[in-house]
Scaffold this active site. Structure first.
Site, PDB file in Angstrom:
ATOM      1  N   CYS A  10      13.584  17.262  23.669  1.00 23.51           N
ATOM      2  CA  CYS A  10      13.493  17.912  24.943  1.00 23.51           C
ATOM      3  C   CYS A  10      13.613  19.289  24.902  1.00 23.51           C
ATOM      4  CB  CYS A  10      14.144  17.139  25.943  1.00 23.51           C
ATOM      5  SG  CYS A  10      15.937  17.513  25.922  1.00 23.51           S
ATOM      6  N   CYS A  82      11.012  15.034  28.046  1.00 23.49           N
ATOM      7  CA  CYS A  82      10.935  15.908  29.446  1.00 23.49           C
ATOM      8  C   CYS A  82      10.213  15.358  30.205  1.00 23.49           C
ATOM      9  CB  CYS A  82      10.239  17.255  28.810  1.00 23.49           C
ATOM     10  SG  CYS A  82       8.975  17.259  27.751  1.00 23.49           S
ATOM     11  N   CYS A  90       7.055  20.690  28.201  1.00 23.22           N
ATOM     12  CA  CYS A  90       7.250  19.473  27.138  1.00 23.22           C
ATOM     13  C   CYS A  90       7.044  20.553  25.761  1.00 23.22           C
ATOM     14  CB  CYS A  90       6.672  18.455  26.980  1.00 23.22           C
ATOM     15  SG  CYS A  90       7.200  17.230  27.992  1.00 23.22           S
TER      16      CYS A  90
END
Length: 163
Positions: A10, A82, A90
Site C-alpha cells: 500500500c 489500497c 495504488c
C-alpha cells in the site's frame, strides 16, 4: 518446492499491509510467507494495528513500515490493499510478480469517536483476514508454478469478497 513469497503493498505501510502481513504469516503455518511495504512508507506501524494484532494473538515482532525499494527478496505475488475506489492512488509494483488488488479502506484515515476509529481498524482486519483465509484454501505454490492465470483469477475473486 519453494515457499511462495507474498508482498502486501500500500502507500504508507502502517496499517492494512501490516495487518495482512502479520495475519497471513500467523495463519499460513509456513505454506506461504508474507511481507509488506509501501511506496511512501509512513515510517512507523500504527499503534492500533499493533494492538489489534496482539489481541488476535499474532506476533508483532519485527513489523516495520518499509519501502518497496528495500525488499530483501523479489515477491512471487503482489497484492495491493489500497482503496482506489476512495480516491487513493495504488502503487504499481513493476517487478515480475503475479499481481492482484484487494482494496480495503485505510483505517488510519478514520475519524469520529474512539469507538468509530477502533471499528474502522476492526473492519479492515476482518476483511483482510477473511480474504487471507480464502487464499489459504488454494494450492498457491502448485498454481503459481503450473497455472498462474488461474491463481490470478482466484486472487481477484477473493479481492471482491467480504465477511
Amino acid at each position: 518446492m519453494k515457499t511462495p513469497e507474498i508482498l502486501f503493498l500500500c502507500t504508507g505501510n502502517s496499517c492494512r499491509s501490516i495487518l495482512a502481513e502479520a495475519t497471513l504469516n500467523g495463519l499460513a503455518q509456513g505454506r506461504l510467507h508474507a511481507g509488506s511495504a509501501g511506496s511512501h512508507p509512513a515510517g512507523y506501524v500504527h499503534p492500533r494495528s499493533v494492538a489489534l494484532l496482539q489481541r488476535e494473538g499474532f506476533s508483532t515482532e519485527g513489523l516495520a513500515s518499509k519501502s518497496w525499494d528495500d525488499l530483501p527478496t523479489t515477491p512471487d505475488i503482489v497484492i495491493t490493499v489500497c482503496a482506489s475506489a476512495a480516491g487513493e492512488t495504488c502503487p504499481a509494483y513493476l517487478g515480475p510478480a503475479l499481481r492482484a488488488h484487494w482494496g480495503v479502506d485505510d483505517p488510519a484515515k478514520a475519524t469520529g469517536s474512539e469507538a468509530e476509529i477502533e471499528a474502522a481498524f476492526e473492519k479492515a482486519y476482518r476483511i483482510l483476514r477473511h480474504r487471507i483465509e480464502a487464499l489459504l484454501q488454494l494450492p498457491v505454490a502448485e498454481w503459481l508454478a503450473e497455472d498462474p492465470s488461474r491463481l490470478r483469477t482466484e486472487l481477484e475473486r477473493i479481492g471482491h469478497s467480504e465477511p
